[in-house]
Design a protein around this motif. Structure first.
Motif, PDB file in Angstrom:
ATOM      1  N   LEU A 199      64.977 114.140 -14.611  1.00 59.88           N
ATOM      2  CA  LEU A 199      64.076 112.938 -14.262  1.00 59.88           C
ATOM      3  C   LEU A 199      62.459 113.157 -14.656  1.00 59.88           C
ATOM      4  O   LEU A 199      62.152 114.539 -14.636  1.00 59.88           O
ATOM      5  CB  LEU A 199      63.888 112.750 -12.493  1.00 59.88           C
ATOM      6  CG  LEU A 199      65.031 112.137 -12.039  1.00 59.88           C
ATOM      7  CD1 LEU A 199      64.724 112.126 -10.349  1.00 59.88           C
ATOM      8  CD2 LEU A 199      65.483 110.713 -12.328  1.00 59.88           C
ATOM      9  N   LEU A 200      62.004 112.382 -15.380  1.00 67.82           N
ATOM     10  CA  LEU A 200      60.701 112.799 -16.206  1.00 67.82           C
ATOM     11  C   LEU A 200      59.537 112.835 -15.294  1.00 67.82           C
ATOM     12  O   LEU A 200      59.318 111.814 -14.464  1.00 67.82           O
ATOM     13  CB  LEU A 200      60.512 111.348 -17.400  1.00 67.82           C
ATOM     14  CG  LEU A 200      59.613 111.948 -18.315  1.00 67.82           C
ATOM     15  CD1 LEU A 200      60.201 112.931 -19.181  1.00 67.82           C
ATOM     16  CD2 LEU A 200      59.431 110.600 -19.277  1.00 67.82           C
ATOM     17  N   SER A 201      58.761 113.856 -15.196  1.00 68.08           N
ATOM     18  CA  SER A 201      57.730 113.960 -14.597  1.00 68.08           C
ATOM     19  C   SER A 201      56.693 114.892 -15.132  1.00 68.08           C
ATOM     20  O   SER A 201      57.117 115.907 -15.887  1.00 68.08           O
ATOM     21  CB  SER A 201      57.995 114.420 -13.036  1.00 68.08           C
ATOM     22  OG  SER A 201      58.605 115.775 -13.384  1.00 68.08           O
ATOM     23  N   PRO A 202      55.339 115.039 -14.717  1.00 61.75           N
ATOM     24  CA  PRO A 202      54.456 116.035 -15.446  1.00 61.75           C
ATOM     25  C   PRO A 202      54.694 117.448 -15.563  1.00 61.75           C
ATOM     26  O   PRO A 202      54.229 118.232 -16.537  1.00 61.75           O
ATOM     27  CB  PRO A 202      53.152 115.553 -15.016  1.00 61.75           C
ATOM     28  CG  PRO A 202      53.161 114.222 -14.419  1.00 61.75           C
ATOM     29  CD  PRO A 202      54.550 114.051 -14.311  1.00 61.75           C
ATOM     30  N   ASN A 203      55.366 117.871 -14.500  1.00 60.66           N
ATOM     31  CA  ASN A 203      55.690 119.325 -14.437  1.00 60.66           C
ATOM     32  C   ASN A 203      56.526 119.746 -15.188  1.00 60.66           C
ATOM     33  O   ASN A 203      56.947 121.119 -15.151  1.00 60.66           O
ATOM     34  CB  ASN A 203      55.807 119.752 -12.872  1.00 60.66           C
ATOM     35  CG  ASN A 203      57.091 119.062 -12.589  1.00 60.66           C
ATOM     36  OD1 ASN A 203      57.510 117.881 -13.031  1.00 60.66           O
ATOM     37  ND2 ASN A 203      57.914 119.607 -11.481  1.00 60.66           N
ATOM     38  N   TYR A 243      53.176 107.638 -17.811  1.00 54.25           N
ATOM     39  CA  TYR A 243      53.238 109.102 -18.248  1.00 54.25           C
ATOM     40  C   TYR A 243      54.241 108.861 -19.508  1.00 54.25           C
ATOM     41  O   TYR A 243      54.115 109.512 -20.383  1.00 54.25           O
ATOM     42  CB  TYR A 243      54.056 109.545 -17.404  1.00 54.25           C
ATOM     43  CG  TYR A 243      54.105 111.140 -17.546  1.00 54.25           C
ATOM     44  CD1 TYR A 243      53.192 111.978 -18.023  1.00 54.25           C
ATOM     45  CD2 TYR A 243      55.702 111.796 -17.653  1.00 54.25           C
ATOM     46  CE1 TYR A 243      53.539 113.329 -18.442  1.00 54.25           C
ATOM     47  CE2 TYR A 243      55.881 112.831 -18.048  1.00 54.25           C
ATOM     48  CZ  TYR A 243      54.799 113.531 -18.519  1.00 54.25           C
ATOM     49  OH  TYR A 243      55.284 114.989 -18.551  1.00 54.25           O
ATOM     50  N   ARG A 244      55.436 108.221 -19.375  1.00 54.82           N
ATOM     51  CA  ARG A 244      56.116 108.222 -20.574  1.00 54.82           C
ATOM     52  C   ARG A 244      55.620 107.559 -21.709  1.00 54.82           C
ATOM     53  O   ARG A 244      55.590 108.226 -22.936  1.00 54.82           O
ATOM     54  CB  ARG A 244      57.426 107.175 -20.179  1.00 54.82           C
ATOM     55  CG  ARG A 244      58.630 107.130 -21.339  1.00 54.82           C
ATOM     56  CD  ARG A 244      59.782 106.100 -20.921  1.00 54.82           C
ATOM     57  NE  ARG A 244      60.488 106.697 -19.939  1.00 54.82           N
ATOM     58  CZ  ARG A 244      61.623 107.648 -20.162  1.00 54.82           C
ATOM     59  NH1 ARG A 244      61.913 107.955 -21.134  1.00 54.82           N
ATOM     60  NH2 ARG A 244      62.078 108.068 -18.928  1.00 54.82           N
ATOM     61  N   GLU A 245      54.701 106.458 -21.394  1.00 55.86           N
ATOM     62  CA  GLU A 245      54.046 106.082 -22.635  1.00 55.86           C
ATOM     63  C   GLU A 245      53.167 107.038 -23.143  1.00 55.86           C
ATOM     64  O   GLU A 245      52.736 107.180 -24.569  1.00 55.86           O
ATOM     65  CB  GLU A 245      53.404 104.806 -22.207  1.00 55.86           C
ATOM     66  CG  GLU A 245      54.099 103.600 -21.854  1.00 55.86           C
ATOM     67  CD  GLU A 245      53.526 102.506 -21.234  1.00 55.86           C
ATOM     68  OE1 GLU A 245      52.386 102.625 -20.809  1.00 55.86           O
ATOM     69  OE2 GLU A 245      54.332 101.470 -20.771  1.00 55.86           O
ATOM     70  N   ALA A 249      52.959 108.392 -27.087  1.00 57.70           N
ATOM     71  CA  ALA A 249      51.653 108.487 -27.951  1.00 57.70           C
ATOM     72  C   ALA A 249      51.303 109.934 -28.553  1.00 57.70           C
ATOM     73  O   ALA A 249      50.732 109.977 -29.709  1.00 57.70           O
ATOM     74  CB  ALA A 249      50.330 108.100 -27.131  1.00 57.70           C
ATOM     75  N   ARG A 250      51.800 110.793 -27.855  1.00 53.19           N
ATOM     76  CA  ARG A 250      51.373 112.167 -28.141  1.00 53.19           C
ATOM     77  C   ARG A 250      52.382 112.499 -29.553  1.00 53.19           C
ATOM     78  O   ARG A 250      51.765 113.351 -30.102  1.00 53.19           O
ATOM     79  CB  ARG A 250      51.747 113.209 -26.912  1.00 53.19           C
ATOM     80  CG  ARG A 250      51.277 114.709 -27.168  1.00 53.19           C
ATOM     81  CD  ARG A 250      51.614 115.654 -26.251  1.00 53.19           C
ATOM     82  NE  ARG A 250      51.146 116.945 -25.889  1.00 53.19           N
ATOM     83  CZ  ARG A 250      49.665 116.985 -25.397  1.00 53.19           C
ATOM     84  NH1 ARG A 250      49.394 116.300 -24.487  1.00 53.19           N
ATOM     85  NH2 ARG A 250      49.346 118.190 -25.346  1.00 53.19           N
ATOM     86  N   ALA A 251      53.582 112.131 -29.258  1.00 52.04           N
ATOM     87  CA  ALA A 251      54.554 112.215 -30.357  1.00 52.04           C
ATOM     88  C   ALA A 251      54.061 111.679 -31.612  1.00 52.04           C
ATOM     89  O   ALA A 251      54.006 112.401 -32.787  1.00 52.04           O
ATOM     90  CB  ALA A 251      55.864 111.975 -30.168  1.00 52.04           C
ATOM     91  N   ARG A 252      53.481 110.477 -31.714  1.00 52.35           N
ATOM     92  CA  ARG A 252      52.740 109.891 -32.568  1.00 52.35           C
ATOM     93  C   ARG A 252      51.712 110.532 -33.187  1.00 52.35           C
ATOM     94  O   ARG A 252      51.516 110.867 -34.428  1.00 52.35           O
ATOM     95  CB  ARG A 252      52.599 108.317 -32.398  1.00 52.35           C
ATOM     96  CG  ARG A 252      53.799 107.358 -31.942  1.00 52.35           C
ATOM     97  CD  ARG A 252      53.225 106.006 -32.024  1.00 52.35           C
ATOM     98  NE  ARG A 252      52.368 105.722 -30.840  1.00 52.35           N
ATOM     99  CZ  ARG A 252      52.725 105.354 -29.608  1.00 52.35           C
ATOM    100  NH1 ARG A 252      54.058 105.053 -29.427  1.00 52.35           N
ATOM    101  NH2 ARG A 252      52.097 105.026 -28.773  1.00 52.35           N
TER     102      ARG A 252
END
Length: 758
Positions: A199-203, A243-245, A249-252
């Motif tokens: 599960l995707l989360s900031p930690n 967060y996913r978005e 954006a970071r990958a771009r």
């Protein structure tokens, strides 16, 4: 071996999307398929605001914020006679402060509990430490998945080593295969695949891995980083997909958007294993060291993947000795360099893969099920021994289990030069609520009780202080006692309640008979006589009972007071009258409902009947007390005071909570009176059963008392004790203790019966 035929599991369950749900489902499946003729069930935790289409393996579900559901789950498991329970504990899945609602379930279970702690905090809050301590106390065995967990349980929580088992996270049985076939299945042929799932989360540290991709692409331009998993439901609830978005954006921004693939889905186990199978390197760039368990790490390790990870606790143990590679937290350069090395060195990568796969064979769910079976069987034996060894409350009266010593340290700390404070914040007196005559009258009763043989007298200055408070409470204009006083010593009312007046008369009557100071005995008799006449107009049955308790001492102290003799008969007849009007076969009581200090009503009739030689009073008192004790007995046979939530409910069985020391003290005194009326040993056992409530023989298996200081917590909520230790509670405990100590002395023949004062 212990033959177990019914095992229950408590935790999250699929289709709820989280690691605990996956673990509970996998463990349940492994256990359920390991034996024939085994009945299993999952009690599923449902997060508030959500609903799930649970499979038939879920027999009961608990809405995490609904306390009644926890109680219902206990009734379900006990009723179905399950023989062991496996609890999956993680912070955040149970309701109440620090997840304390789970104790409303565990405290009611009659079978052994094996608790798996998915997180063990090195620096818990006070609430978290308290909840974990109570869970461990209720558990026969505690399971952790890493040696670090064992170390913390011993050093931080002081749990004995013999109660702890280390059982690794389970993994599915899967062949050691090369990734090409799975890559082709998912469209990643001819790519070097780096995988993270969960599960995707900031930690999770996904940002660090994205920042590492440019350095990896320098040596492996065909590399792709696949992030598999839906966004954590709690994050979606609070922030949507922001967060996913931000990761996209970071990958771009760093120029790797074509080499980072987000697969936003929660997959079943078969699909998940195929995804893991396609990876060349599995990465867990987590940001927090204090992660005791990672199911994603265990699965990838078990499939023989080359793992690069930050050194959180689980990874540090699992990947040691060349079974994986560890990199510093948040270090994108280090993580990039190590992954690039693995992707360009097939020999190194294969060596790590084989070491991981070989060492993980003991972690397959089949093997883990065997470990849990062994733990269940040991727990069953420990549970039976524990039940057999549980002391009979009557042993409190034997030499080897003498009642506790009378300690009044906390009681003294709750007093100032005015009197006894009403309330406390934890053990600290709370000045904001001031004082009341109720508690200071009880304190005067305690001072008199400490004049009994075998006790050390209360310091004279304290007894004088309580008497002075009672004197100051007397309002000659209204002929009533005031009750509440602020910390500034200003009265908050002109007259208190009928009950507080009756309780004060009770204390004065006992003081007139048993106080150590002759002058104060004379004062008490005088004030009793002044305050007694208005009691004839009272309408409260409890006020009548309190006055009768006072008259039981006043009449022998002041013989020949015709008014007192008349009032005693009048109030006792009133209790008989209301009892006759309400009493039925199923409701053997004085009122249409139960409330507080219930046992004082039968106690008053019993002692009045004994003093006046009126068998009808004694008989009614005993009959009503027998019925009350039935109402105050839990299914497990423990004393359960009438809960405050149900006060006033007409002809209803008592609610279980909240439970107060006042009720236990009243019950002890009433049972003592019943024992003195006929020397029936049943009443002595009932008194000690009620006293055992203070020391953990209760619904939460929690002691309310510190025997060293004599402090007593304010009672039991459904999920936790009330940590405050106010005036009423400490006096209730000490009065109950004085009764038990009298019974013990009388049982041993070392003393004659003392006057009944509480």
């Amino acid at each position: 071996m212990v033959a177990l035929n019914r095992i229950a599991f408590i935790g999250n369950s699929l289709p709820r999307r989280c690691g605990i749900a996956t673990f509970t489902t996998d463990l349940h499946r492994a256990i359920a398929t390991s034996r024939e003729d085994l009945e299993t069930v999952i009690v599923a935790m449902t997060d508030h605001g959500n609903a799930y289409e649970y499979p038939s393996t879920v027999g009961f579900q608990i809405n995490d914020d609904c306390l009644q559901d926890y109680i219902g789950a206990a009734e379900f498991l006990n009723g179905r006679q399950f023989e062991a329970v496996s609890l999956q504990h993680e912070f955040g899945i149970f309701g109440g402060p620090s997840g304390s609602h789970i104790m409303a379930l565990l405290s009611r279970l009659t079978m052994p509990i094996v608790t798996t702690l998915h997180t063990v905090l090195s620096e818990p809050t006070r609430g978290q430490r308290d909840v974990i301590g109570r869970i461990v106390e209720a558990s026969s065995k505690v399971v952790v998945m890493a040696e670090k967990g064992r170390e913390l349980l011993r050093s931080v929580y002081h749990i004995p080593d013999e109660q702890i088992e280390v059982i690794p996270h389970g993994i599915p049985e899967f062949a050691f295969v090369e990734p090409e076939m799975a890559k082709a299945k998912f469209g990643f042929s001819n790519r070097a695949v780096i995988l993270t799932f969960g599960l995707l989360s900031p930690n999770k540290g996904i940002e660090v891995m994205i920042d590492a991709m440019p350095s990896i692409l320098k040596t492996r331009p065909d590399a792709v980083y696949v992030v598999l998993g839906a966004t954590h439901p709690n994050l979606v609830r609070d922030q949507g997909e922001a967060y996913r978005e931000s990761l996209l954006a970071r990958a771009r921004k760093v120029g790797v958007a074509d080499h980072v693939v987000f697969l936003d889905r929660f997959v079943d186990q078969t699909t998940l294993l195929d995804f893991i199978s396609m990876s060349d390197v599995y990465v867990t760039p987590y940001l927090n060291e204090a992660q005791m368990t990672s199911g994603t790490l265990a699965y990838s390790f078990g499939l023989g993947k080359a793992v690069v990870s930050t050194p959180y606790w689980h990874a540090r143990e699992l990947l040691a000795d060349g079974r994986g590679i560890l990199v510093p937290f948040g270090d994108c350069a280090a993580i990039g360099a190590e992954i690039a090395k693995l992707l360009t060195n097939d020999v190194l990568r294969q060596a790590i893969r084989k070491r991981a796969y070989s060492s993980s064979r003991s972690m397959t769910w089949e093997r883990i099920a065997e470990r849990y079976w062994s733990t269940f069987e040991i727990s069953g034996r420990r549970h039976r021994i524990k039940v057999i060894a549980r002391p009979d409350p009557s042993t409190l009266l034997r030499d080897s289990h003498a009642p506790p010593e009378m300690r009044i340290d906390h009681f003294v700390s709750m007093c100032d030069d005015t009197g006894l404070f009403q309330h406390a914040v934890h053990c600290v007196p709370d000045r904001s609520h001031g004082y009341c005559v109720d508690d200071n009258a009880r304190a005067l009763l305690l001072a008199c009780a400490l004049n009994n043989p075998g006790e050390q007298r209360m310091p004279e200055v304290l007894t004088a202080r309580f008497a002075a408070f009672v004197q100051h409470a007397w309002n000659p204009d209204t002929r009533r006692f005031r009750n509440f006083m602020g910390f500034d010593r200003h009265w908050l009312e002109h007259s208190g309640s009928e009950d507080s007046h009756g309780r004060t008369l009770w204390a004065l009557g006992v003081c007139a008979l048993t106080d150590a100071n002759p002058s104060r005995r004379t004062w008490a008799a005088w004030l009793f006589a002044e305050a007694m006449p208005i009691a004839e107009s009272f309408r409260s049955p409890r006020a009548w009972a309190f006055v009768l308790l006072g008259l039981d001492a006043y009449c022998p102290a002041v013989t020949g007071d015709v008014r007192a003799v008349k009032l005693r008969r009048l109030l006792a007849d009133r209790l008989i009258s209301i009892f006759d009007a309400v009493n039925t076969k199923d409701w053997v009581w004085f009122e249409e409902s139960l409330a507080y200090d219930n046992a004082r009503l039968p106690q008053a009739l019993i002692i009045t009947g004994m003093a006046t030689r009126t068998p009808g009073y004694v008989e009614t008192g005993l009959n009503s007390l027998r019925w009350l004790m039935q109402q105050q007995t839990s299914a497990s046979g423990q004393f359960r005071p009438v809960g405050t939530v149900g006060f006033g409910e007409a002809r209803r069985s008592p609610q279980a909570f909240d439970q107060q020391p006042l009720e236990a003290a009243a019950t002890i005194a009433a049972c003592f009176a019943a024992w003195r009326a006929g020397r029936d040993l049943v009443w002595k056992a009932e008194a000690t059963r009620a006293f055992a409530w203070f020391f953990g023989s209760n619904d939460l298996s929690v002691s309310l008392v510190d025997p060293e200081t004599g402090s007593c917590r304010d009672g039991l909520h459904p999920d936790r004790p009330n940590e405050n230790q106010g005036g009423e509670s400490v006096v209730s405990y000490l009065l109950g203790l004085s009764e038990i100590r009298q019974i013990a002395q009388m049982t041993e023949g070392r003393a004659k019966p003392a006057p009944l004062v509480a």
